[in-house]
Design a protein around this motif. Structure first.
Motif, short mmCIF file in Angstrom:
data_model
loop_
_atom_site.label_atom_id
_atom_site.label_comp_id
_atom_site.label_asym_id
_atom_site.label_seq_id
_atom_site.Cartn_x
_atom_site.Cartn_y
_atom_site.Cartn_z
N ASN A 94 -42.62 -29.33 7.93
CA ASN A 94 -41.27 -29.01 8.40
C ASN A 94 -40.78 -27.73 7.73
O ASN A 94 -40.66 -27.67 6.51
CB ASN A 94 -40.30 -30.15 8.09
N MET A 115 -36.94 -25.82 11.25
CA MET A 115 -37.03 -27.17 11.83
C MET A 115 -35.93 -28.06 11.25
O MET A 115 -35.24 -28.76 11.99
CB MET A 115 -38.40 -27.79 11.53
N ALA A 154 -32.49 -26.89 12.56
CA ALA A 154 -32.37 -27.17 14.00
C ALA A 154 -32.14 -28.66 14.23
O ALA A 154 -31.25 -29.05 15.00
CB ALA A 154 -33.62 -26.70 14.73
N TYR A 155 -32.92 -29.48 13.58
CA TYR A 155 -32.83 -30.93 13.76
C TYR A 155 -31.48 -31.47 13.32
O TYR A 155 -30.96 -32.42 13.90
CB TYR A 155 -33.96 -31.60 12.97
N VAL A 213 -29.63 -21.75 11.69
CA VAL A 213 -30.74 -21.42 12.58
C VAL A 213 -30.70 -19.93 12.92
O VAL A 213 -31.73 -19.25 12.84
CB VAL A 213 -30.69 -22.29 13.86
N SER A 233 -41.88 -29.23 17.75
CA SER A 233 -41.30 -27.89 17.65
C SER A 233 -39.82 -27.98 17.33
O SER A 233 -39.17 -28.99 17.63
CB SER A 233 -41.50 -27.12 18.95
N PRO A 234 -39.25 -26.92 16.76
CA PRO A 234 -37.81 -26.93 16.49
C PRO A 234 -36.97 -27.16 17.75
O PRO A 234 -35.98 -27.90 17.72
CB PRO A 234 -37.55 -25.56 15.88
#
Length: 142
Positions: free
Chosen positions: A63, A67, A70-71, A78, A97-98
């Protein structure tokens, strides 16, 4: 996060005094940077990146900071990471993916940023495109 030797520090190797960082210090810098990414502490994280921490540093699960940001829905973080060269397509150890993570979490602003940065919507498992279809968010994709 523990001071796991499998962490890909790829990061700072010297402190401002020019003394090389120990592996423990490097692990701590990575751990703090991941906390900053998860919490959306953009200016703090930018300081680390601006002082040598690679924007794509990853934990033992693959990660990246992007990532994690974004998550957790931190659009400003970001954007900062993308501006500093973070790879919008770098997938974690689970091939996520992100952009797929942001779609899964319903983070529309983050999805828009990643799409604008050229994120590959067909990469990963499931792909960003498949994730958007699953959650009825195809409207966010070109």
């Amino acid at each position: 996060m523990s001071e796991d030797s499998s962490v890909d520090p790829g990061g700072p190797t010297e402190e401002p005094t020019g003394r090389p960082l120990t592996p423990e210090e490097t692990a701590r810098v990575v751990e703090l940077s991941q906390h900053f990414a998860r919490e959306g502490m953009t200016s703090e994280l930018a300081g680390f990146v601006d002082h040598g921490l690679p924007a794509d540093v990853a934990d033992h699960d693959g990660n990246t900071l992007l990532m994690l940001a974004a998550y957790h829905g931190h659009a400003e973080t970001v954007a900062m990471l993308l501006d500093r060269g973070a790879d919008a397509d770098r997938r974690n150890g689970r091939d996520q993916s992100p952009v797929a993570g942001a779609l899964f979490k319903g983070e529309d602003d983050v999805v828009r940023l990643l799409v604008a940065a050229g994120a590959d919507l067909d990469a990963g498992t499931p792909s960003g495109r498949a994730t958007a279809q699953m959650f009825g968010r195809a409207d966010l994709l070109p």
